[in-house]
Design a protein around this motif. Sequence first.
Motif, mmCIF file in Angstrom:
data_model
loop_
_atom_site.group_PDB
_atom_site.id
_atom_site.type_symbol
_atom_site.label_atom_id
_atom_site.label_comp_id
_atom_site.label_asym_id
_atom_site.label_seq_id
_atom_site.Cartn_x
_atom_site.Cartn_y
_atom_site.Cartn_z
ATOM 1 N N GLU B 204 0.798 -1.371 0.019
ATOM 2 C CA GLU B 204 -0.098 -0.059 0.055
ATOM 3 C C GLU B 204 0.733 1.212 0.057
ATOM 4 O OE1 GLU B 204 -3.479 -0.659 2.873
ATOM 5 O OE2 GLU B 204 -2.386 -2.740 2.646
ATOM 6 N N GLU B 208 2.876 0.749 -4.935
ATOM 7 C CA GLU B 208 1.907 1.361 -5.941
ATOM 8 C C GLU B 208 2.600 2.218 -6.914
ATOM 9 O OE1 GLU B 208 -1.725 3.004 -4.163
ATOM 10 O OE2 GLU B 208 -1.252 1.982 -2.357
ATOM 11 N N ALA B 241 -1.504 8.075 -3.013
ATOM 12 C CA ALA B 241 -1.108 6.508 -2.493
ATOM 13 C C ALA B 241 -0.230 7.052 -1.480
ATOM 14 C CB ALA B 241 -0.429 5.673 -3.581
ATOM 15 N N GLU B 273 -7.566 5.180 1.238
ATOM 16 C CA GLU B 273 -6.680 4.544 0.344
ATOM 17 C C GLU B 273 -7.292 4.072 -0.869
ATOM 18 O OE1 GLU B 273 -4.277 1.460 2.111
ATOM 19 O OE2 GLU B 273 -3.870 2.564 4.016
ATOM 20 N N PHE B 277 -6.679 4.016 -6.051
ATOM 21 C CA PHE B 277 -6.913 2.878 -6.961
ATOM 22 C C PHE B 277 -7.914 3.145 -7.628
ATOM 23 C CE2 PHE B 277 -4.722 0.890 -3.461
ATOM 24 C CZ PHE B 277 -3.776 -0.175 -4.279
ATOM 25 N N ALA B 311 -7.697 -4.037 -9.248
ATOM 26 C CA ALA B 311 -6.984 -3.350 -8.247
ATOM 27 C C ALA B 311 -7.811 -2.519 -7.414
ATOM 28 C CB ALA B 311 -5.652 -2.755 -8.659
ATOM 29 N N ALA B 348 -3.987 -6.147 -8.452
ATOM 30 C CA ALA B 348 -2.826 -5.125 -8.496
ATOM 31 C C ALA B 348 -1.696 -5.644 -8.890
ATOM 32 C CB ALA B 348 -2.644 -4.515 -7.389
ATOM 33 N N TYR B 349 -1.123 -6.552 -8.582
ATOM 34 C CA TYR B 349 0.324 -7.049 -8.809
ATOM 35 C C TYR B 349 0.439 -8.087 -9.563
ATOM 36 C CZ TYR B 349 0.848 -3.262 -5.168
ATOM 37 O OH TYR B 349 0.532 -2.211 -4.631
#
Lengths: 143, 469
Positions: B204, B208, B241, B273, B277, B311, B348-349
């Motif tokens: 987080e 990012e 972020a 947060e 995104f 994400a 996300a990743y």
Amino acid sequence: MSQAFTKAMARNIFYGGSAFFILLFLALTFQTHKAWPERDNRQNITASVSAGKVLWEENNCIGCHTLLGEGAYFAPELGNAFQRLGGKDGIKAFIMSRPKDGIPGRRSMPQFNFTEAELDAIADFLEYVSGIDTANWPPNIQG
Amino acid sequence: MQYKSQAVAKPYFIAAIGLFIGQILFGLILGLQYVVGDFMFPEIPFNVARMVHTNLLIVWLLFGFMGSAYYLVPEEAERELHSPGLAILMFWIFLVAGALTVLGYLLVPYSGLAQMTGNHLLPTMGREFLEQPTITKVGIVIVALAFLYNVGMTVLKGRKTVVSLVLLIGLLGLALLFLFAFYNPDNLAKDKYYWWWVVHLWVEGVWELILGAILAFVLIKTTGVDREVIEKWLYVIIAMALITGIVGTGHHFYWIGAPEYWQWWGSIFSALEPLPFFMMTVFAFNMVNRRRRNHPNKAAVLWALGTAVMAFLGAGVWGFMHTLSPVNYYTHGSQITAAHGHMAFYGAYVMIVLTMISYAMPILRGRQAANSNLSQVVEMWSFWLMTVSMVFITLFLTGAGILQVYMQRYSTDPLPFMVVQEKIALFYWMREVAGLVFLIGLITYVASFFVGGRQPEPKATAMPEPAAG
Ligand code: HEM
Ligand code: HEM
Ligand SMILES: [Fe+2]
């Protein structure tokens, strides 16, 4: 995004904002260090507790269990196992009595073949953990 | 390929995909052990399979990030990589160290591995995600340093763009924060507090930046939208972020012995947060709508848009669901956490690495810009199979989590953990089925590299009219 808002402004928000919040986070961390002695049960970290923590780590108990809610979700929470199992003896008896080949069909915990001193250390460690001030978590004895 | 040295990315991507397969196979073992408790016991106990699953995930994502950087940085810097030889050497060191570590998990009891690798000299093992022997951790630091030196020199000597700068800051942060993995005090409250400086401030925080930079790069390349516009977006996204994510770390400090004001700091900042995104989603769709041309690699564009959406769902929506402290009091360390962890990591990743591979691999394999239609169709099938099955994995775990929280923590007559787990076994069975579909998707993905190799690539077409907006 509108033309009046330039890339340079966006960049400055990134650098300025990050720097500010890193500093704020460090300040809160500093404050946390000052608050810990009242909460983290450090007065009960004996040599045996430290040894217990090493055993906890070197046998990867966290790979099945949560401890204060962090870890794996396969087996019971152990932050309050001291209370749930009725003290050190309950913990030791449980760990000692695991069958080598598991329990058919049931999620199984390995038999670690700990010595008496090692069992004591692990139970001491779990007793120490149960004394950390966790803001009343977990909600009840089942963890 | 514009620069010869970009080719070093290829082995990194291949290794990433190989380890991804391993990760999923062990995920399926774990999923089965959830319902058939003694499956493979005592040969491969749950904790061992879990370590392999999660560590393979981290390692292949790192391979993916490094490969992405080796591909992206020369093109952005407009020069060859500082040292392709060093990149290849580091590839082999990382691969061998990773393989040995996983073999160690599987072949030696964990306590034996700790003994063999001298864990007592500097105990760092046995904490979630940081299970690697200390020596492996040292190896990771060395590889990271050599890697940073290599891409850093390339950027320094070449054109400095916002994309490569943001990528570098992210990668530097990744390496620096990993150093907290070496801090392991006896005091459990402190141990846990700083453990999150690795885990939370990675996913987080600095990751990012990496995510944003790679997404921006692929969007610049595939849409042809003006770099200035994309870079402005990138700055705003990563600013949000870090502004929300750093103090947002507090959402992990509620119940681990830290002072209770963290319930306020953590809840408020982490509730914000999802913003970066969300902006990423708006950004990706906006840029694709304003595209100047239709890039022939449709699969890469699909992955890019998919990343932005998933994400946001996994990190933003599923993260928000349990981040406020009064909610987290009940959901902490339950299947809700597992549901969120899966969709966030995947959305996300995993997806950003697959986006980059999708964009770069055709070029690395000697094509102009894209694979043949056939290969792209197969790849897009794999996109949908994996993504939809991950949505279902998440939904089943969320169902399991809600029931678990109710029966074990919320109801007036709470039931023991093991009793509850048996009652919700149906959800775990359904998760396992969804996991099998995920595996089929992954096999389809691998197959897409082997079909349609001789067929021509589709042509790029100009957009008839530059879309307004
Ligand atoms: C790309 C896909 C996947 C990703 C990114 C992923 C990621 C993860 C992560 C991050 C964890 C740690 C969970 C946590 O602490 O909350 C985990 C655990 C786990 N994963 Fe996966 N996983 C994937 C696919 C799968 C599949 C296909 C299955 C099985 C059907 C699976 C089964 C599990 C299980 C059972 C655990 C252990 C949860 C526990 O601790 O009780 N995973 N995975
Ligand atoms: C891509 C970004 C993200 C990833 C990969 C991710 C992944 C994870 C993982 C793997 C865990 C479990 C950690 C453990 O094993 O203990 C976790 C926990 C958590 N995440 Fe995320 N996360 C992301 C973003 C977010 C966001 C944006 C939020 C809030 C809006 C959030 C809220 C939480 C919370 C509250 C927990 C703690 C759950 C608990 O108490 O058990 N996450 N995350
Ligand atoms: Fe977090």
